[in-house]
Design a protein around this motif. Structure first.
Motif, PDB file in Angstrom:
ATOM      1  N   ASN A   1       1.843   9.179   7.732  1.00  0.00           N
ATOM      2  CA  ASN A   1       0.970   8.028   7.490  1.00  0.00           C
ATOM      3  C   ASN A   1       0.633   7.878   6.014  1.00  0.00           C
ATOM      4  OD1 ASN A   1       0.925   7.383  10.204  1.00  0.00           O
ATOM      5  ND2 ASN A   1      -0.962   8.507  10.610  1.00  0.00           N
TER       6      ASN A   1
ATOM      7  N   GLU B   1       3.607   6.356   4.288  1.00  0.00           N
ATOM      8  CA  GLU B   1       3.682   4.927   4.595  1.00  0.00           C
ATOM      9  C   GLU B   1       2.646   4.153   3.781  1.00  0.00           C
ATOM     10  OE1 GLU B   1       3.345   4.276   8.820  1.00  0.00           O
ATOM     11  OE2 GLU B   1       5.107   5.526   9.230  1.00  0.00           O
ATOM     12  N   PHE B   2       1.441   4.699   3.687  1.00  0.00           N
ATOM     13  CA  PHE B   2       0.378   4.067   2.904  1.00  0.00           C
ATOM     14  C   PHE B   2       0.805   3.956   1.438  1.00  0.00           C
ATOM     15  CE2 PHE B   2      -3.285   4.375   0.115  1.00  0.00           C
ATOM     16  CZ  PHE B   2      -4.108   3.367   0.601  1.00  0.00           C
TER      17      PHE B   2
ATOM     18  N   SER C   1       3.786   3.922   0.199  1.00  0.00           N
ATOM     19  CA  SER C   1       4.876   2.960   0.064  1.00  0.00           C
ATOM     20  C   SER C   1       4.344   1.535   0.099  1.00  0.00           C
ATOM     21  CB  SER C   1       5.891   3.182   1.184  1.00  0.00           C
ATOM     22  OG  SER C   1       6.914   2.237   1.116  1.00  0.00           O
ATOM     23  N   LYS C   2       3.438   1.276   1.015  1.00  0.00           N
ATOM     24  CA  LYS C   2       2.881  -0.067   1.193  1.00  0.00           C
ATOM     25  C   LYS C   2       2.005  -0.482   0.005  1.00  0.00           C
ATOM     26  CE  LYS C   2       1.930  -0.879   5.605  1.00  0.00           C
ATOM     27  NZ  LYS C   2       1.169  -0.946   6.866  1.00  0.00           N
ATOM     28  N   HIS C   3       1.279   0.476  -0.574  1.00  0.00           N
ATOM     29  CA  HIS C   3       0.293   0.162  -1.618  1.00  0.00           C
ATOM     30  C   HIS C   3       0.687   0.751  -2.976  1.00  0.00           C
ATOM     31  CE1 HIS C   3      -2.401  -1.433   1.435  1.00  0.00           C
ATOM     32  NE2 HIS C   3      -2.120  -0.365   2.169  1.00  0.00           N
ATOM     33  N   LYS C   4       1.981   0.942  -3.185  1.00  0.00           N
ATOM     34  CA  LYS C   4       2.468   1.587  -4.408  1.00  0.00           C
ATOM     35  C   LYS C   4       1.962   0.895  -5.677  1.00  0.00           C
ATOM     36  CE  LYS C   4       6.616   3.192  -4.358  1.00  0.00           C
ATOM     37  NZ  LYS C   4       8.064   3.366  -4.385  1.00  0.00           N
TER      38      LYS C   4
END
Length: 188
Positions: free
Chosen positions: A11, A14-15, A17-20
């Motif tokens: 998780n 993923e976080f 990656s999403k909020h890079k």
């Protein structure tokens, strides 16, 4: 407990990656985020880049009137940074280098697999077994490490058997001039 930690790591990655972009823009949040990740042994902001791509980014970032920087200058600088810790590394791959900008342990097995994947951008367990004369467990162990470190992507929908793609090799692979026949071979 270990399953929960693995789920948390997934998780967290993923976080990241999403909020890079937000993580990189906000220095205070980035430090807190990286400290939290380091505590559990995750580095979701890892980077493996070709020397050529790094060189282009450095030139682009320096502006028109700055002193020119060569690839050799970059290699020398990275070697000098190594005395500060294992945050940077140089991995020879064929006629070029990959620059590793996170502390991840890469041994000779990992380096040989990167070199094997250089021509196509990916490698399979069968290719490693036949080219390097390794047992399946050794090949899988190396590939699992590259996956875990974020240096490889697994394509389970590839024809035949799963392919392990190495994104750091994409620029090198597709910036070369190749014939249409070679392009067909390189793209599954």
């Amino acid at each position: 407990m270990s399953k929960q930690l693995d789920m948390f790591k997934t998780n967290l990655e993923e976080f990241a990656s999403k909020h890079k972009q937000e993580i990189r823009k906000n220095p205070q949040f980035r430090v807190q985020f990286q400290d939290m990740c380091a505590t559990i042994g995750v580095d979701p902001l890892a980077c493996l880049i070709t020397l050529e791509e790094l060189h282009q980014q450095v030139l682009k970032g320096r502006g028109k009137f700055a002193q020119d920087v060569s690839q050799d200058d970059l290699l020398r600088a990275i070697k000098k940074l190594k005395v500060l810790g294992s945050g940077f590394g140089i991995i020879p791959v064929g006629g070029t280098y990959l620059i590793q900008s996170v502390p991840a342990e890469l041994n000779m097995d990992h380096t040989v697999v990167l070199q094997l994947a250089e021509k196509k951008g990916y490698v399979t367990v069968s290719e490693i077994k036949s080219s390097l004369k390794w047992e399946m467990e050794r090949a899988k162990h190396v590939l699992e490490h590259l996956l875990k470190e974020g240096m490889a992507w697994l394509d389970t929908q590839a024809p035949g058997e799963p392919q392990y793609w190495l994104p750091a090799l994409f620029t090198e692979l597709y910036s070369q001039e190749i014939t249409p026949e070679e392009a067909k071979e390189a793209i599954p």
